[in-house]
Motif scaffolding. Structure first.
Motif, mmCIF file in Angstrom:
data_model
loop_
_atom_site.group_PDB
_atom_site.id
_atom_site.type_symbol
_atom_site.label_atom_id
_atom_site.label_comp_id
_atom_site.label_asym_id
_atom_site.label_seq_id
_atom_site.Cartn_x
_atom_site.Cartn_y
_atom_site.Cartn_z
ATOM 1 N N GLN A 1 -5.501 6.517 4.826
ATOM 2 C CA GLN A 1 -4.162 6.328 5.377
ATOM 3 C C GLN A 1 -3.660 7.607 6.037
ATOM 4 O O GLN A 1 -3.055 7.577 7.118
ATOM 5 C CB GLN A 1 -3.213 5.904 4.251
ATOM 6 N N LYS B 1 -8.435 5.621 -0.519
ATOM 7 C CA LYS B 1 -7.537 4.791 0.300
ATOM 8 C C LYS B 1 -6.411 5.642 0.888
ATOM 9 O O LYS B 1 -6.057 5.492 2.066
ATOM 10 C CB LYS B 1 -6.957 3.651 -0.529
ATOM 11 N N THR C 1 0.825 -1.209 0.000
ATOM 12 C CA THR C 1 0.000 0.000 0.000
ATOM 13 C C THR C 1 0.858 1.258 0.000
ATOM 14 O O THR C 1 0.487 2.258 -0.598
ATOM 15 C CB THR C 1 -0.916 0.017 1.231
#
Length: 443
Positions: free
Chosen positions: A194, A190, A102
């Motif tokens: 984060q 996403k 990620t």
């Protein structure tokens, strides 16, 4: 980018006959069909294991209670994100994805966009040269249309890198670039999640730093310095200076604790232990009684998670030159007398907090402390610091530092230890929290 490194498992809580504790039995995983030569052959049972026992216990508890969620802990030595969700009674689906995947996703996406842009420009140039005499106008129109959509991707990536997480591309090309566009549109939310997690950790770091002493106490006959350095945003190490009913007027009470593990979970337990210790220390009772009462409260807080906390509780009188302490599973404090060059350990018996609610703690003492004497209390992150060659810093190196700098102030001794640890690591990120308190008896 995801599936090649992702582990997908179907698990159920089960009692491990070897350890007599609950863990996770793997019911199915994506490579089971390759483990048997024919369909009637039994596949050996496997159990899901992790290096972080505390977080693994939390995962078993969450799945046992049919709760979905996610957490961060290493898998086979690799920092990973674990996501889990119930799919039936006492059964859950678990996905394990390395954090590096990620973390590298934005960079990989941008690199792919750039590579595609270069490829598109090259293709357009070659096509224009080859067909210039026959279809100059058609080639020019196609080139502009191709590069315009590609530049839209590059421009959107730039906006995303500047923090615009709402950027979205509505263009459709009808070719493989549509998959890239869809991946790009999914990336923004996403990354925003984060960033929100990192912001929460930043605020947690500020709160935890405020829980540590703002300054050292001014005590007659004593020179004191202390510090906590966390390897993550938050940690499980703790130190404090207390004034209790039994603390002498010319003295102070120093407490150092180390919660198992590190990170946000350990930080929460540290804050809970700090509150319980401060509250109990304000009430009458001996040091052994104070630690015993805090142990009972801490055991209730950690429950069956397997977490624990080591503690060293020390009271020093700078005028009478005496010390009293209780050791709860923590490494003994070190006492150094410069004139004789002798080192002594301030030891004793006592289990870590949270292991047994009914454990009895022992209070010990040492009189006739010499002027210039040094008491050093620290956590294992100091002597277990690892260098590039894989060697540990060790306690012998720490003792040599104390002996070499014994003529200096408590703060200078502490700073010398920090400098030596940084030099020993040679740029390697510390793997554990580091906390120390140095007490020097004035002449």
């Amino acid at each position: 980018l995801w599936t090649a490194d992702m582990q997908s498992l179907l698990v159920t809580p089960a009692l491990n006959p070897q350890t007599q504790t609950s863990d996770l039995l793997i019911i199915a995983q994506k490579d089971y069909q390759t483990q048997a030569s024919y369909w009637e052959e039994a596949i050996p049972q496997e159990r899901l294991a992790a290096e972080d026992a505390g977080k693994m216990a939390q995962l078993v508890s969450e799945i046992s209670n049919d709760r979905p969620g996610s957490l961060e802990m290493p898998y086979r030595g690799v920092p990973s994100i674990w996501a889990f969700a119930p799919i039936g009674p006492k059964a859950a689906f678990v996905l394990i994805l390395p954090k590096k995947v990620t973390d590298l996703l934005p960079e990989k996406t941008l690199n792919e966009i750039r590579a595609l842009t270069a490829e598109g420009l090259l293709f357009t140039t070659i096509t224009a040269i080859g067909m210039i005499l026959l279809s100059f106008l058609a080639a020019l129109t196609g080139s502009r249309n191709f590069t315009r959509r590609t530049y839209e991707l590059v421009e959107a990536a730039g906006r995303l890198s500047r923090g615009d997480f709402n950027v979205c591309i509505d263009t459709r090309t009808g070719d493989e670039r549509d998959q890239l566009i869809q991946a790009f549109n999914d990336m923004g939310p996403k990354l925003e999640d984060q960033l929100r997690v990192h912001e929460s950790l930043r605020l947690a770091t500020e709160v935890q730093q405020n829980l540590l002493p703002g300054k050292e106490p001014a005590v007659p006959g004593l020179d004191i310095a202390g510090i906590s350095l966390y390897c993550d945003e938050t940690g499980g190490d703790y130190y404090d200076f207390l004034t209790t009913a039994t603390t002498p007027k010319a003295g102070t009470t120093v407490v150092i604790g180390d919660v198992s593990g590190h990170g946000a979970y350990s930080a929460l337990l540290m804050a809970s232990a700090r509150a319980a210790l401060r509250l109990r220390a304000s009430l009458p009772g001996s040091a052994a009684e104070i630690v015993a009462d805090v142990n009972r409260q801490f055991a209730e807080d950690v429950g069956d998670t397997g977490a624990f906390m080591t503690l060293f509780y020390l009271t020093v009188d700078g005028v009478r030159r005496e010390a009293r302490w209780v050791r709860a599973g923590h490494d003994p404090a070190i006492y150094y007398e410069p004139k004789s060059g002798r080192f002594d350990e301030l030891g004793g018996h006592g289990a870590p907090l949270g292991v047994d609610e009914e454990v009895v703690f022992e209070e010990r003492g040492k009189d006739n402390l010499k002027p210039g004497g040094i008491i050093f209390i620290g956590t294992d992150g100091i002597w277990e610091t690892t260098g590039r060659e894989g060697r540990l810093f060790g306690k012998k190196a720490l003792l040599r530092l104390i002996e070499t700098h014994a003529h200096r102030s408590a703060r200078e001794i502490m700073q010398a230890v920090i400098r030596e640890l940084e030099a020993f690591r040679k740029g390697i990120k510390p793997s554990d929290d580091i906390t120390m308190v140095v007490i020097k008896l004035m002449e």
